[in-house]
Scaffold this motif. Structure first.
Motif, short mmCIF file in Angstrom:
data_model
loop_
_atom_site.label_atom_id
_atom_site.label_comp_id
_atom_site.label_asym_id
_atom_site.label_seq_id
_atom_site.Cartn_x
_atom_site.Cartn_y
_atom_site.Cartn_z
N LYS A 242 0.81 -1.22 0.00
CA LYS A 242 0.00 0.00 0.00
C LYS A 242 0.85 1.27 0.00
CE LYS A 242 -3.90 2.18 2.36
NZ LYS A 242 -4.83 2.09 3.51
N PRO A 243 1.96 1.34 0.78
CA PRO A 243 2.80 2.55 0.70
C PRO A 243 3.35 2.80 -0.70
CG PRO A 243 3.35 1.27 2.65
CD PRO A 243 2.43 0.43 1.83
N LEU A 244 3.67 1.72 -1.43
CA LEU A 244 4.18 1.89 -2.78
C LEU A 244 3.13 2.48 -3.70
CD1 LEU A 244 6.70 1.42 -4.49
CD2 LEU A 244 5.81 -0.84 -5.08
N THR A 245 1.87 2.14 -3.46
CA THR A 245 0.79 2.73 -4.25
C THR A 245 0.69 4.24 -4.00
OG1 THR A 245 -0.44 0.65 -4.10
CG2 THR A 245 -1.69 2.60 -4.73
N ARG A 246 0.85 4.66 -2.76
CA ARG A 246 0.82 6.09 -2.46
C ARG A 246 1.98 6.81 -3.12
NH1 ARG A 246 -0.14 7.41 3.75
NH2 ARG A 246 0.09 9.47 2.78
N ILE A 247 3.15 6.18 -3.13
CA ILE A 247 4.30 6.79 -3.77
C ILE A 247 4.06 6.92 -5.27
CG2 ILE A 247 6.76 6.51 -4.27
CD1 ILE A 247 7.03 5.07 -1.58
N THR A 248 3.47 5.88 -5.88
CA THR A 248 3.17 5.93 -7.31
C THR A 248 2.16 7.03 -7.61
OG1 THR A 248 3.56 3.54 -7.45
CG2 THR A 248 2.36 4.57 -9.26
N ASP A 249 1.12 7.17 -6.79
CA ASP A 249 0.14 8.24 -7.00
C ASP A 249 0.79 9.61 -6.90
OD1 ASP A 249 -1.78 6.31 -7.32
OD2 ASP A 249 -2.48 6.40 -5.22
N ALA A 250 1.69 9.78 -5.92
CA ALA A 250 2.39 11.06 -5.77
C ALA A 250 3.27 11.34 -6.98
CB ALA A 250 3.22 11.06 -4.49
N SER B 295 2.43 19.35 -10.46
CA SER B 295 2.14 19.77 -9.09
C SER B 295 3.26 19.29 -8.18
CB SER B 295 0.79 19.20 -8.62
OG SER B 295 0.55 19.53 -7.27
N LEU B 296 4.16 20.21 -7.80
CA LEU B 296 5.30 19.86 -6.95
C LEU B 296 5.03 20.12 -5.47
CD1 LEU B 296 8.20 21.28 -9.15
CD2 LEU B 296 7.35 18.93 -9.03
N SER B 297 3.86 20.64 -5.15
CA SER B 297 3.54 20.93 -3.75
C SER B 297 2.99 19.71 -3.01
CB SER B 297 2.52 22.07 -3.66
OG SER B 297 1.32 21.72 -4.35
N HIS B 298 2.65 18.64 -3.74
CA HIS B 298 2.12 17.44 -3.11
C HIS B 298 3.22 16.70 -2.36
CE1 HIS B 298 -0.46 13.98 -2.50
NE2 HIS B 298 0.48 13.20 -2.98
N ARG B 299 2.88 16.15 -1.18
CA ARG B 299 3.82 15.37 -0.39
C ARG B 299 3.16 14.06 0.03
NH1 ARG B 299 6.14 18.84 -2.34
NH2 ARG B 299 7.57 20.38 -1.45
N ILE B 300 3.96 13.01 0.16
CA ILE B 300 3.44 11.70 0.56
C ILE B 300 3.18 11.67 2.06
CG2 ILE B 300 3.88 9.23 0.58
CD1 ILE B 300 5.73 9.66 -1.80
N ARG B 301 4.19 12.07 2.83
CA ARG B 301 4.10 12.08 4.30
C ARG B 301 3.62 10.72 4.83
NH1 ARG B 301 2.35 17.39 3.05
NH2 ARG B 301 3.82 18.95 3.82
N ARG C 138 13.00 20.01 -2.88
CA ARG C 138 14.12 20.68 -3.56
C ARG C 138 13.72 21.13 -4.96
NH1 ARG C 138 17.04 16.41 -1.10
NH2 ARG C 138 17.00 15.24 -3.05
N LEU C 139 12.97 20.30 -5.67
CA LEU C 139 12.53 20.69 -7.01
C LEU C 139 11.62 21.90 -6.97
CD1 LEU C 139 11.80 17.24 -8.73
CD2 LEU C 139 13.63 18.87 -9.29
N GLU C 140 10.71 21.92 -6.01
CA GLU C 140 9.79 23.06 -5.90
C GLU C 140 10.56 24.34 -5.59
OE1 GLU C 140 5.57 24.15 -3.70
OE2 GLU C 140 6.98 22.78 -2.73
#
Length: 364
Positions: A95-103, A111-117, A138-140
């Motif tokens: 499930k964490p990998l799915t969140r990383i993929t969505d981010a 959209s560089l303001s999104h964070r996984i947290r 850093r990119l943002e």
């Protein structure tokens, strides 16, 4: 983000698969045991001994017509149970990998303001999520800085063009104007535009790190910069002092000379009206090479010093109007320092003036 230590994903998956294998084995043994108990004589109710178990398990005691269908049913049940349980378990684990993929998809759309947290204890997925969040941050920041730089650069480049246009409009409306004066003023404006363009190109070159590293001696570079700017310092009544032993480093000689020249030039321009002093020191300290430039001058606030390395920040309250420059001197110094994996620090001096320190890694 600081997290308490936790089990790794590899260990979790290993324990999970081993657990399911043990459950499957227990179910299989239980099914066989129940099958053998069902076929034992009614009077023999005691616990099966090992020899009795072997005799009971002999295929001659029960035919395939009896054991075959039961074994197939057990295997089908284990297959379904394993597939469903494995699917649910793998979904929870990944499930964490799915969140990383969505981010990642969100970031790919701009959209560089999104964070996984991602919450939880430290493991490979949490470490990956934290690294991804740090990369987005850093990119943002880099995009915002580049946008601000592009806007400031456009404004700075537009200024000499607007001045040239105004001078030409005035000359066209006044045929009796002195052409020599117009040419001289246009020459000054054009020289400033060229200086700004060259500074922007140098800044871009250092940001891309498109240079080769060579062994250099910072003390020799400091002496060369001092000798070059000595007439300029004498013109402004500033005394230059260079101290330091051999200071070996790795880097681009041209860029490090540009860095030192910019620092000394700024120290001369941003100094006392008379009897000013600039001290250039090179040294080797605990695995680093140091270049320090100190100058006398007006007292500076920490807030002003903090902004001086930003592009086009001139600190106008301490600049002599005739030498305002293009506002990229310390920005170029910061970029060259970063390109050499160094650290740039600025600190106001208690009696007035500024201390700038460039710290570079010692050659290996």
């Amino acid at each position: 983000m600081t997290r308490p230590p936790g089990l790794s994903v590899r260990l979790k998956l290993t324990l999970s698969y081993a657990g399911f294998l043990m459950i499957a084995g227990v179910l299989l043994l239980a099914a066989v045991w129940m099958f053998l108990l069902r076929d034992r004589p009614t009077g023999d109710v005691g616990v099966l001994s090992f020899s009795n178990f072997l005799r009971a398990f002999n295929p001659r005691n029960f035919g395939p017509a009896v054991f075959g269908p039961a074994a197939v049913m057990v295997l089908v049940f284990l297959l379904v149970f394993g597939l469903v349980g494995g699917w649910i378990l793998a979904g929870r684990m990944l499930k964490p990998l799915t969140r990383i993929t969505d981010a990642t998809r969100v970031a790919a759309h701009g959209s560089l303001s999104h964070r996984i947290r991602l919450r939880g204890r430290e493991d490979e997925f949490r470490e990956l999520a934290d690294a991804f969040d740090a990369m987005l941050e850093r990119l943002e920041a880099h995009v915002v800085e580049q946008q601000r730089f592009a806007a400031n650069a456009s404004h700075e480049l537009r200024t000499p063009l607007a001045i040239s246009q105004a001078l030409l409009d005035v000359a066209r409306q006044d045929p009796d104007s002195d052409p020599g004066e117009l040419v001289e003023r246009l020459h000054t404006v054009n020289a400033r535009a060229i200086e700004l363009t060259e500074a922007l190109l140098l800044l871009s070159r250092t940001d891309q790190r498109s240079f080769r590293r060579k062994p250099v001696d910072l003390s020799l570079i400091a002496e060369e910069a001092t000798e070059t700017l000595l007439p300029f310092a004498e013109e402004h009544g500033v005394t230059l002092e260079t101290v330091g032993d051999v200071t070996p480093a790795d880097g681009s000689p041209a860029l490090l000379l540009q860095l030192t020249t910019n620092l000394v030039h700024n120290a001369i321009v941003h100094n006392l009206p008379e009897h000013g002093n600039v001290r250039i020191e090179t040294a080797v300290r605990s695995g680093f090479v140091m270049l320090t430039v100190e100058n006398t001058g007006e007292k500076l606030s920490p807030q002003l010093v903090w902004t001086l390395t930003e592009p086009f920040q001139r600190g106008t309250e301490r600049v002599r109007g005739a030498h305002a420059g293009v506002g990229l001197g310390l920005a170029i110094v910061r970029s060259i320092t970063r390109a050499h994996d160094g650290i740039l620090s600025l600190a106001p001096l208690p009696g007035g003036g500024l201390r700038v320190t460039v710290q570079l890694p010692s050659p290996r």
